[in-house]
Enzyme design. Structure first.
Site, PDB file in Angstrom:
ATOM      1  N   ASP A 106      -1.608   4.670  -6.264  1.00 21.59           N
ATOM      2  CA  ASP A 106      -0.179   4.549  -5.958  1.00 21.59           C
ATOM      3  C   ASP A 106       0.622   5.716  -6.492  1.00 21.59           C
ATOM      4  O   ASP A 106       1.738   5.980  -6.051  1.00 21.59           O
ATOM      5  CB  ASP A 106       0.373   3.243  -6.526  1.00 21.59           C
ATOM      6  CG  ASP A 106      -0.159   2.086  -5.714  1.00 21.59           C
ATOM      7  OD1 ASP A 106      -1.299   1.663  -5.970  1.00 21.59           O
ATOM      8  OD2 ASP A 106       0.551   1.635  -4.793  1.00 21.59           O
TER       9      ASP A 106
ATOM     10  N   GLN B 100      -5.812  -8.753  -2.540  1.00 20.24           N
ATOM     11  CA  GLN B 100      -5.806  -7.784  -1.429  1.00 20.24           C
ATOM     12  C   GLN B 100      -7.234  -7.424  -0.977  1.00 20.24           C
ATOM     13  O   GLN B 100      -7.442  -7.075   0.183  1.00 20.24           O
ATOM     14  CB  GLN B 100      -5.080  -6.502  -1.845  1.00 20.24           C
ATOM     15  CG  GLN B 100      -3.576  -6.638  -1.966  1.00 20.24           C
ATOM     16  CD  GLN B 100      -3.151  -6.915  -3.382  1.00 20.24           C
ATOM     17  OE1 GLN B 100      -3.874  -7.571  -4.135  1.00 20.24           O
ATOM     18  NE2 GLN B 100      -1.997  -6.425  -3.786  1.00 20.24           N
TER      19      GLN B 100
ATOM     20  N   ASN C  44      -3.254   2.824 -10.169  1.00 21.70           N
ATOM     21  CA  ASN C  44      -3.653   2.028  -9.002  1.00 21.70           C
ATOM     22  C   ASN C  44      -3.599   0.548  -9.387  1.00 21.70           C
ATOM     23  O   ASN C  44      -3.267   0.195 -10.524  1.00 21.70           O
ATOM     24  CB  ASN C  44      -5.056   2.435  -8.531  1.00 21.70           C
ATOM     25  CG  ASN C  44      -5.409   1.843  -7.178  1.00 21.70           C
ATOM     26  OD1 ASN C  44      -4.618   1.934  -6.228  1.00 21.70           O
ATOM     27  ND2 ASN C  44      -6.565   1.208  -7.057  1.00 21.70           N
ATOM     28  N   LYS C  45      -3.951  -0.289  -8.455  1.00 26.20           N
ATOM     29  CA  LYS C  45      -3.881  -1.738  -8.646  1.00 26.20           C
ATOM     30  C   LYS C  45      -4.518  -2.169  -9.959  1.00 26.20           C
ATOM     31  O   LYS C  45      -5.564  -1.663 -10.352  1.00 26.20           O
ATOM     32  CB  LYS C  45      -4.584  -2.420  -7.462  1.00 26.20           C
ATOM     33  CG  LYS C  45      -4.596  -3.928  -7.460  1.00 26.20           C
ATOM     34  CD  LYS C  45      -3.242  -4.554  -7.623  1.00 26.20           C
ATOM     35  CE  LYS C  45      -2.248  -4.102  -6.573  1.00 26.20           C
ATOM     36  NZ  LYS C  45      -0.849  -4.510  -6.885  1.00 26.20           N
TER      37      LYS C  45
ATOM     38  N   GLY D 197       0.865  -1.176   0.000  1.00 32.84           N
ATOM     39  CA  GLY D 197       0.000   0.000   0.000  1.00 32.84           C
ATOM     40  C   GLY D 197       0.902   1.227   0.000  1.00 32.84           C
ATOM     41  O   GLY D 197       1.848   1.322   0.809  1.00 32.84           O
ATOM     42  N   ALA D 198       0.618   2.161  -0.919  1.00 33.00           N
ATOM     43  CA  ALA D 198       1.560   3.263  -1.164  1.00 33.00           C
ATOM     44  C   ALA D 198       1.967   4.031   0.102  1.00 33.00           C
ATOM     45  O   ALA D 198       3.175   4.187   0.365  1.00 33.00           O
ATOM     46  CB  ALA D 198       0.969   4.207  -2.215  1.00 33.00           C
TER      47      ALA D 198
HETATM   48  O1  MRU Z   1       0.456  -3.919  -4.590  1.00 34.79           O
HETATM   49  P1  MRU Z   1      -0.150  -3.211  -3.416  1.00 34.79           P
HETATM   50  O2  MRU Z   1      -0.948  -4.089  -2.530  1.00 34.79           O
HETATM   51  O3  MRU Z   1       0.896  -2.413  -2.659  1.00 34.79           O
HETATM   52  O4  MRU Z   1      -1.140  -2.180  -4.083  1.00 34.79           O
HETATM   53  C1  MRU Z   1      -1.897  -1.323  -3.284  1.00 34.79           C
HETATM   54  C2  MRU Z   1      -2.829  -0.465  -4.028  1.00 34.79           C
HETATM   55  O5  MRU Z   1      -2.929  -0.531  -5.237  1.00 34.79           O
HETATM   56  C3  MRU Z   1      -3.596   0.557  -3.244  1.00 34.79           C
HETATM   57  O6  MRU Z   1      -4.833   0.802  -3.818  1.00 34.79           O
HETATM   58  C4  MRU Z   1      -2.792   1.863  -3.216  1.00 34.79           C
HETATM   59  O7  MRU Z   1      -1.499   1.630  -2.760  1.00 34.79           O
HETATM   60  C5  MRU Z   1      -3.429   2.895  -2.390  1.00 34.79           C
HETATM   61  S1  MRU Z   1      -3.253   2.525  -0.698  1.00 34.79           S
HETATM   62  C6  MRU Z   1      -3.988   3.701   0.234  1.00 34.79           C
END
Ligand code: MRU
Length: 363
Positions: free
Chosen positions: A243, A202, A253-254, A54-55
């Site tokens: 992200d 996730q 984003n994801k 998560g960013a």
């Molecule tokens: O690969 P991850 O689990 O780190 O990806 C996380 C995401 O895509 C979240 O949506 C993003 O980091 C925002 S977190 C507040």
């Protein structure tokens, strides 16, 4: 947030004052285990293997990683090496570079002796600021949920979210989930459609777990279901995290977020992003061309891990032997598909002007 009634953040300084503790997110939802980090190497490994992810949490963890490095050696070379090691862990979330730049710029002018304490202090400040930012996103975003419920005569608001942009992805509260928790706590009836978010799940593993602990009604759905629900009026709004968001409002984003934004656009469903300001990359203006997209190991696609009926955690292969797999971890949703960016300072249109209205100091 509360886990079995006990308040937790996702990262904190240990009682010994020399190490840092995190929740090992790779074990959720089956086990809640706390892991101690004692060196920059362990910190980089925790980020790379997604024990923390998560960013915003990646950024906060990296800041503590510098502090652990300075504890061992406060010299310039050690500082540069630590920044390089941590920066190489994950390429997409801009919060990582943002946190490293910030800590390094605080430490550089200091003497070698003073760097350790200053780094721990800076990491703690980044964590506290993240909590404040997310509270701000919650305070602004809750108005959207209240309005959606009022428009339906007080009926339940159905929010769709993707991946985990909840408190596990931040230091506390989450970004996309902050308005949801705030609405739930204020008595606004809210239900969340949780995209499972293959390949690492996730949504199914983390978002569902944390919503459940907070008592927020939710339903886990396969990633391909959202469009169907939107066509039938079962989604009032979408809120996801990000992200990296460009200065022009393109949102990375994801993987899979873009497809949800397309479906939302086609069905007139508002599509919002919970956007903390450290996730804005003010140097970029074209998300598709300029944001590096992480590619991860193919086994995340070809295998799945879960708990068997007798309580064992097992990993199974789901693809034929010899089939190629590809694992792109993020995608970019162009600004034109985004209804609004919910920041700690208010809700901006997804555009340079919209962002500069709220952050004029970046002009
Ligand atoms: O690969 P991850 O689990 O780190 O990806 C996380 C995401 O895509 C979240 O949506 C993003 O980091 C925002 S977190 C507040």
């Amino acid at each position: 947030m509360l886990v079995d009634g006990v308040a937790h953040r996702t990262i904190w300084l240990s009682d010994d004052g020399e190490s840092v503790e995190i929740i090992d997110q790779t074990l959720l939802p089956h086990a809640f285990e706390i892991v101690r980090l004692t060196s920059v190497g362990e910190t980089a490994h925790a980020i790379k293997t997604m024990k923390v992810r998560g960013a915003p949490l990646i950024g906060a963890t990296a800041a503590y990683g510098i502090a652990l490095a300075m504890q061992a050696d406060g010299g310039d070379d050690a500082l540069d090496r630590a920044c390089e090691t941590l920066a190489a862990t994950r390429p997409t979330a801009i919060n990582l570079r943002w946190a490293l730049d910030r800590v390094r710029s605080v430490l550089r002018p200091l003497s070698v002796q003073d760097r350790r304490d200053a780094a721990f202090q800076c990491a703690a400040e980044i964590c506290d600021e993240d909590v404040g930012i997310n509270e701000g996103i919650g305070a602004h975003g809750v108005d959207l949920l209240r309005a959606a419920s009022e428009a339906k005569g007080g009926a339940v608001v159905n929010v769709l979210t993707h991946c985990n942009a909840g408190w596990l992805a931040t230091v506390d509260w989450g970004t996309a989930t902050a308005p949801i928790y705030r609405a739930h706590d204020a008595g606004i009836p809210v239900h969340v459609w949780v995209d499972e978010t293959r390949p690492r799940n996730q949504g199914a593993s983390l978002t569902a777990w944390e919503l459940g602990h907070h008592g927020v009604p939710h339903t886990v759905i396969a990633d391909s279901v959202g469009g169907h629900l939107m066509q039938r009026g079962k989604v009032d709004l979408c809120i996801t995290g990000t992200d990296r968001t460009t200065a022009t409002g393109d949102v990375c984003n994801k993987i899979g977020t873009y497809l949800k934004a397309l479906a939302a656009h086609d069905n007139g469903v508002p599509f919002y992003i919970g956007l903390p300001s450290p996730t804005i990359d003010w140097t970029l203006s074209d998300g598709i061309a300029e944001i590096p997209i992480e590619e991860r190991d193919g086994t995340e696609v070809s295998e799945m891990t879960g708990r068997t009926a007798d309580g064992q955690i097992e990993t199974v292969t789901i693809t034929p032997k010899g089939s190629a797999v590809a694992n792109f971890a993020f995608d970019v949703t162009p600004a034109r598909l985004v209804t609004g960016l919910i920041t700690e300072r208010g809700i901006a249109s997804a555009s340079r002007d919209g962002l500069l209205d709220l952050f004029p100091e970046q002009g």
